[in-house]
Design a protein around this motif. Structure first.
Motif, short mmCIF file in Angstrom:
data_model
loop_
_atom_site.label_atom_id
_atom_site.label_comp_id
_atom_site.label_asym_id
_atom_site.label_seq_id
_atom_site.Cartn_x
_atom_site.Cartn_y
_atom_site.Cartn_z
N HIS A 22 -28.77 -18.79 35.10
CA HIS A 22 -28.33 -19.67 36.19
C HIS A 22 -29.51 -20.43 36.79
N ARG A 23 -30.63 -19.76 36.95
CA ARG A 23 -31.82 -20.43 37.48
C ARG A 23 -32.24 -21.57 36.56
N ALA A 24 -32.18 -21.34 35.26
CA ALA A 24 -32.56 -22.38 34.30
C ALA A 24 -31.62 -23.57 34.38
N GLN A 25 -30.30 -23.30 34.51
CA GLN A 25 -29.34 -24.39 34.63
C GLN A 25 -29.57 -25.18 35.91
N LEU A 26 -29.81 -24.50 37.01
CA LEU A 26 -30.07 -25.18 38.28
C LEU A 26 -31.36 -25.99 38.21
N HIS A 27 -32.38 -25.41 37.59
CA HIS A 27 -33.66 -26.11 37.45
C HIS A 27 -33.48 -27.40 36.67
N ASP A 28 -32.77 -27.35 35.56
CA ASP A 28 -32.56 -28.54 34.75
C ASP A 28 -31.76 -29.59 35.51
#
Length: 273
Positions: free
Chosen positions: A67-73
């Motif tokens: 989820h952090r990766a998706q939000l970051h992108d």
């Protein structure tokens, strides 16, 4: 192969050639239809990919990292779109008038498109900050064309001032003087009463054209804007150092970046400009 299979094969081989041809043609049509339907299903299924992937992840820690990766992108793409939009607004006074609207629309749409991904991935505590960034961009979009017209005219008039040792107030060149008077009128136009603006309108028209600094189109646009005298005129003019409209956008952006960084660390790209 069983005796039943051999019987079926013999029956198939005994069919007339025309019947076999029709059967294969039908199968070809069915496959083509299946391919079209498959494309539609694939497009619909693509929107569920993120949900399926998250469901397949094992463990709370792994799901959180995903989820952090998706939000970051999503946040990175959004902020890049915002920065490109603000750069466009900043540069708009130097763009030909007939190209300004299309250029502004293009970058405003990019902000909205990028926001959609943030809206899907941002937690409840972060989403209002993202909405404020988008709202600020939309407010800036509404003022961008007026800002471009006014700043384009003011910059051209400044170029029409004296280039020598004389100050604009003491210059004896009539065209330079007209440029100075027009610049002063435009800069402080909103400070006048309605009656004063009506009285000075012809003077503004004359000075804009007599200065030789503006094209007829630029002069017409500046006069039309002066006739409307939109609210927040001083914010459109700005100052030598500050640019209130863009400064406000930068402040709202900064208020979003900090929480995004804490939500997505490590996420070094989020603050890139």
């Amino acid at each position: 192969m069983t005796m039943a299979d051999l019987g079926a094969l013999a029956a198939l081989l005994s069919l007339p050639v025309t019947v076999l041809a029709a059967w294969w043609a039908r199968r070809g049509d069915e496959r083509a239809t299946d391919a079209v339907l498959s494309t539609g299903h694939g497009q619909a299924a693509a929107s569920l990919t993120a949900v399926r992937l998250q469901g397949e992840l094992q463990g709370e820690g792994e799901r959180e990292r995903w989820h952090r990766a998706q939000l970051h992108d999503a946040a990175t793409v959004f902020l890049r779109a915002v920065d490109a939009f603000v750069r466009t607004v900043r540069a708009l006074p130097g763009v030909a008038h007939d190209r300004r609207q299309a250029l502004l629309d293009e970058h405003a749409r990019a902000v909205d498109d990028a926001f959609a991904a943030v809206e899907l991935t941002a937690p409840a505590r972060l989403l209002p900050l993202a909405e404020q960034v988008r709202a600020r961009c939309r407010a800036l979009e509404r003022r961008a064309l007026d800002r471009a017209v006014l700043r384009c005219a003011l910059a051209a008039l400044e170029e029409g001032w004296c280039q020598g040792d004389d100050s604009p107030e003491t210059c004896t060149d009539e065209r330079h003087g007209s440029a100075w008077v027009a610049w002063d009128l435009l800069s402080t136009w909103a400070d006048r009463t309605d009656e004063e603006r009506r009285a000075d309108r012809d003077l503004l028209d004359f000075c804009l054209r007599d200065s030789g600094a503006l094209s007829d189109e630029q002069a017409d646009l500046a006069l039309a804007l002066a006739d409307r005298c939109p609210t927040g005129w001083d914010r459109l003019v700005g100052g030598l150092v500050r640019d209130p409209l863009l400064d406000d956008a930068a402040a709202v952006r900064a208020a979003f970046v900090g929480p995004v960084r804490s939500e997505t660390l490590p996420a070094t790209e989020v603050n890139s400009r």
